[in-house]
Design a protein around this motif. Structure first.
Motif, PDB file in Angstrom:
ATOM      1  N   GLU A  86       0.862  -1.186   0.000  1.00  0.00           N
ATOM      2  CA  GLU A  86       0.000   0.000   0.000  1.00  0.00           C
ATOM      3  C   GLU A  86       0.896   1.232   0.000  1.00  0.00           C
ATOM      4  O   GLU A  86       1.935   1.246   0.659  1.00  0.00           O
ATOM      5  CB  GLU A  86      -0.912  -0.002   1.230  1.00  0.00           C
ATOM      6  CG  GLU A  86      -1.844  -1.199   1.231  1.00  0.00           C
ATOM      7  CD  GLU A  86      -2.955  -1.134   2.269  1.00  0.00           C
ATOM      8  OE1 GLU A  86      -2.920  -0.251   3.154  1.00  0.00           O
ATOM      9  OE2 GLU A  86      -3.852  -1.980   2.182  1.00  0.00           O
ATOM     10  N   ASP A 135      -1.273  -4.192   8.722  1.00  0.00           N
ATOM     11  CA  ASP A 135      -0.372  -3.437   7.835  1.00  0.00           C
ATOM     12  C   ASP A 135       0.876  -3.023   8.599  1.00  0.00           C
ATOM     13  O   ASP A 135       0.792  -2.548   9.726  1.00  0.00           O
ATOM     14  CB  ASP A 135      -1.058  -2.161   7.322  1.00  0.00           C
ATOM     15  CG  ASP A 135      -2.264  -2.469   6.453  1.00  0.00           C
ATOM     16  OD1 ASP A 135      -2.416  -3.626   6.050  1.00  0.00           O
ATOM     17  OD2 ASP A 135      -3.044  -1.531   6.183  1.00  0.00           O
ATOM     18  N   ASP A 181      -3.495  13.423   4.009  1.00  0.00           N
ATOM     19  CA  ASP A 181      -2.771  12.225   3.557  1.00  0.00           C
ATOM     20  C   ASP A 181      -3.729  11.299   2.825  1.00  0.00           C
ATOM     21  O   ASP A 181      -4.950  11.525   2.831  1.00  0.00           O
ATOM     22  CB  ASP A 181      -2.079  11.496   4.736  1.00  0.00           C
ATOM     23  CG  ASP A 181      -3.050  11.025   5.800  1.00  0.00           C
ATOM     24  OD1 ASP A 181      -4.212  10.734   5.475  1.00  0.00           O
ATOM     25  OD2 ASP A 181      -2.645  10.928   6.977  1.00  0.00           O
ATOM     26  N   PHE A 182      -3.199  10.283   2.176  1.00  0.00           N
ATOM     27  CA  PHE A 182      -4.075   9.303   1.507  1.00  0.00           C
ATOM     28  C   PHE A 182      -3.309   8.025   1.221  1.00  0.00           C
ATOM     29  O   PHE A 182      -2.073   8.000   1.260  1.00  0.00           O
ATOM     30  CB  PHE A 182      -4.655   9.873   0.198  1.00  0.00           C
ATOM     31  CG  PHE A 182      -3.645  10.154  -0.879  1.00  0.00           C
ATOM     32  CD1 PHE A 182      -3.314   9.196  -1.828  1.00  0.00           C
ATOM     33  CD2 PHE A 182      -3.007  11.387  -0.955  1.00  0.00           C
ATOM     34  CE1 PHE A 182      -2.385   9.467  -2.831  1.00  0.00           C
ATOM     35  CE2 PHE A 182      -2.074  11.667  -1.950  1.00  0.00           C
ATOM     36  CZ  PHE A 182      -1.760  10.703  -2.893  1.00  0.00           C
ATOM     37  N   LYS A 183      -4.090   6.973   0.957  1.00  0.00           N
ATOM     38  CA  LYS A 183      -3.517   5.663   0.606  1.00  0.00           C
ATOM     39  C   LYS A 183      -4.003   5.264  -0.776  1.00  0.00           C
ATOM     40  O   LYS A 183      -5.175   5.481  -1.100  1.00  0.00           O
ATOM     41  CB  LYS A 183      -3.999   4.633   1.641  1.00  0.00           C
ATOM     42  CG  LYS A 183      -3.481   3.242   1.484  1.00  0.00           C
ATOM     43  CD  LYS A 183      -4.330   2.277   0.682  1.00  0.00           C
ATOM     44  CE  LYS A 183      -5.719   2.007   1.153  1.00  0.00           C
ATOM     45  NZ  LYS A 183      -6.443   1.006   0.328  1.00  0.00           N
ATOM     46  N   ARG A 207      -7.303  11.540   4.365  1.00  0.00           N
ATOM     47  CA  ARG A 207      -7.686  12.473   5.442  1.00  0.00           C
ATOM     48  C   ARG A 207      -7.958  13.835   4.818  1.00  0.00           C
ATOM     49  O   ARG A 207      -7.084  14.385   4.139  1.00  0.00           O
ATOM     50  CB  ARG A 207      -6.579  12.607   6.491  1.00  0.00           C
ATOM     51  CG  ARG A 207      -6.521  11.451   7.447  1.00  0.00           C
ATOM     52  CD  ARG A 207      -5.680  11.755   8.693  1.00  0.00           C
ATOM     53  NE  ARG A 207      -5.880  10.701   9.659  1.00  0.00           N
ATOM     54  CZ  ARG A 207      -5.127   9.597   9.717  1.00  0.00           C
ATOM     55  NH1 ARG A 207      -4.124   9.427   8.901  1.00  0.00           N
ATOM     56  NH2 ARG A 207      -5.399   8.682  10.611  1.00  0.00           N
TER      57      ARG A 207
HETATM   58  N1  UDP Z   1      -5.238   4.224   5.019  1.00  0.00           N
HETATM   59  C1  UDP Z   1      -6.130   3.397   4.362  1.00  0.00           C
HETATM   60  N2  UDP Z   1      -6.067   2.045   4.572  1.00  0.00           N
HETATM   61  C2  UDP Z   1      -5.158   1.494   5.404  1.00  0.00           C
HETATM   62  C3  UDP Z   1      -4.243   2.340   6.068  1.00  0.00           C
HETATM   63  C4  UDP Z   1      -4.318   3.695   5.851  1.00  0.00           C
HETATM   64  O1  UDP Z   1      -6.963   3.863   3.580  1.00  0.00           O
HETATM   65  O2  UDP Z   1      -5.150   0.250   5.529  1.00  0.00           O
HETATM   66  C5  UDP Z   1      -5.285   5.684   4.794  1.00  0.00           C
HETATM   67  C6  UDP Z   1      -5.835   6.443   5.997  1.00  0.00           C
HETATM   68  O3  UDP Z   1      -7.230   6.635   5.880  1.00  0.00           O
HETATM   69  C7  UDP Z   1      -5.084   7.751   5.917  1.00  0.00           C
HETATM   70  C8  UDP Z   1      -3.755   7.386   5.256  1.00  0.00           C
HETATM   71  O4  UDP Z   1      -3.960   6.143   4.609  1.00  0.00           O
HETATM   72  O5  UDP Z   1      -5.754   8.659   5.057  1.00  0.00           O
HETATM   73  C9  UDP Z   1      -2.619   7.259   6.256  1.00  0.00           C
HETATM   74  O6  UDP Z   1      -3.024   6.381   7.284  1.00  0.00           O
HETATM   75  P1  UDP Z   1      -2.111   6.129   8.552  1.00  0.00           P
HETATM   76  O7  UDP Z   1      -0.874   5.388   8.136  1.00  0.00           O
HETATM   77  O8  UDP Z   1      -1.884   7.416   9.265  1.00  0.00           O
HETATM   78  O9  UDP Z   1      -2.893   5.088   9.441  1.00  0.00           O
HETATM   79  P2  UDP Z   1      -4.215   5.181  10.337  1.00  0.00           P
HETATM   80  O10 UDP Z   1      -4.147   6.392  11.203  1.00  0.00           O
HETATM   81  O11 UDP Z   1      -5.313   5.211   9.337  1.00  0.00           O
HETATM   82  O12 UDP Z   1      -4.154   3.918  11.117  1.00  0.00           O
END
Ligand code: UDP
Ligand code: ADP
Length: 248
Positions: A86, A135, A181-183, A207
């Motif tokens: 990812e 993850d 942020d985004f994935k 986000r």
């Molecule tokens: N995100 C996602 N799927 C995942 C992990 C993260 O869509 O399995 C998105 C999450 O919504 C955010 C961005 O990726 O917009 C960064 O996520 P982060 O690593 O900060 O993790 P989280 O706080 O979501 O556990």
């Protein structure tokens, strides 16, 4: 249509040999599936938002798996071999980046304050595993070692993700929304071409913060953080987001 499987938010069907049908459900999960709920209309809003952004990505020359939306909650896509990594892009500090920093597991880029909402000048990219129970961040060395992507593919995916950030960011700034942020996920076509998969620009995978509130020092989320943090009604937040984006 033969049912294949269910992910956390979507049910997957086989439309043909080389096409899948995603049914966007009202399910929402957080914290690796530990927190679960259903919100009316969530499936429809996320499906329509993904469609909205996929069309824009295609116009901007970013190759995607999107084909069409036969109903308001379903999307026909090209069937791909998903890259087991990812890809996360961050413009501001939030979420797991700060949690990992607090646990001593990661350093922040130079000059970035360890608090939610701190800007990350130039942005940063991170990679996590896709098919493990939880993850886990991975570095380029491990991606290469496991053969998940070649060096050239990592460069390509980084370039595409940066471009996706620019495209999302410019659309959102017209709606006075900050993309924190985004994935995204990528997959390989049978020819080995890497294209954008899964969904893009939805509040499940990004986000979004209200810009006016942010300038007053308040983070008002229009995304899944409303559910993660239990700060409001998810359907209302997702609905407000989509309305504001469509208006511009
Ligand atoms: N995100 C996602 N799927 C995942 C992990 C993260 O869509 O399995 C998105 C999450 O919504 C955010 C961005 O990726 O917009 C960064 O996520 P982060 O690593 O900060 O993790 P989280 O706080 O979501 O556990
Ligand atoms: P998750 O539980 O991983 O969040 P979802 O509920 O979003 O999953 O379901 C979508 C699943 O389909 C994900 O595992 C995603 O990697 C996979 N997927 C996305 N696009 C494609 C595609 N074009 N071909 C094959 N699989 C895909």
């Amino acid at each position: 249509m033969p049912y294949i499987s269910s992910g956390k938010a979507k049910d997957i069907y086989e439309a043909s040999n080389d096409k899948l049908l995603f049914e966007f459900t009202d399910r929402v999960t957080a914290f690796d599936g530990k927190k679960k709920a259903e919100y009316q209309e969530k499936g429809e809003i996320t499906c329509r938002m993904a469609e909205y952004w996929f069309k824009i990505m295609e116009q901007e020359g970013i190759p995607t798996h999107y084909i069409s939306c036969p109903t308001p909650t379903s999307m026909l896509v090209k069937r791909l071999d998903i890259v087991p990594v990812e890809v996360i892009w961050r413009n501001y500090a939030a979420g797991s980046l700060l949690r990992r920093y607090e646990a001593g597991g990661v350093e922040l880029p130079d000059g970035v304050e360890p608090e939610e909402g701190a800007p990350i000048p130039g942005g940063m990219i991170e990679f996590t595993t896709k098919f493990e129970a939880v993850d886990r961040p991975v570095d380029i060395k491990e991606i290469l070692y496991n053969g998940w992507m070649s060096e050239q593919e990592i460069k390509y995916v980084t370039k595409l993700t940066k471009r996706i950030n620019e495209v999302l960011g410019s659309g959102l700034s017209n709606a006075d929304i900050i993309l924190a942020d985004f994935k995204v996920e990528y997959g390989r076509t049978p020819d080995g071409e890497i294209i954008l998969a899964d969904e893009v620009g939805t509040p499940d995978g990004c986000r979004f913060w209200d810009k006016a509130e942010f300038e007053n020092g308040v983070i008002k989320s229009l995304d899944k953080d409303v559910f993660r943090k239990g700060t409001g009604d998810l359907t209302a937040a997702y609905g407000e987001l989509f309305e504001r984006i469509q208006k511009v």
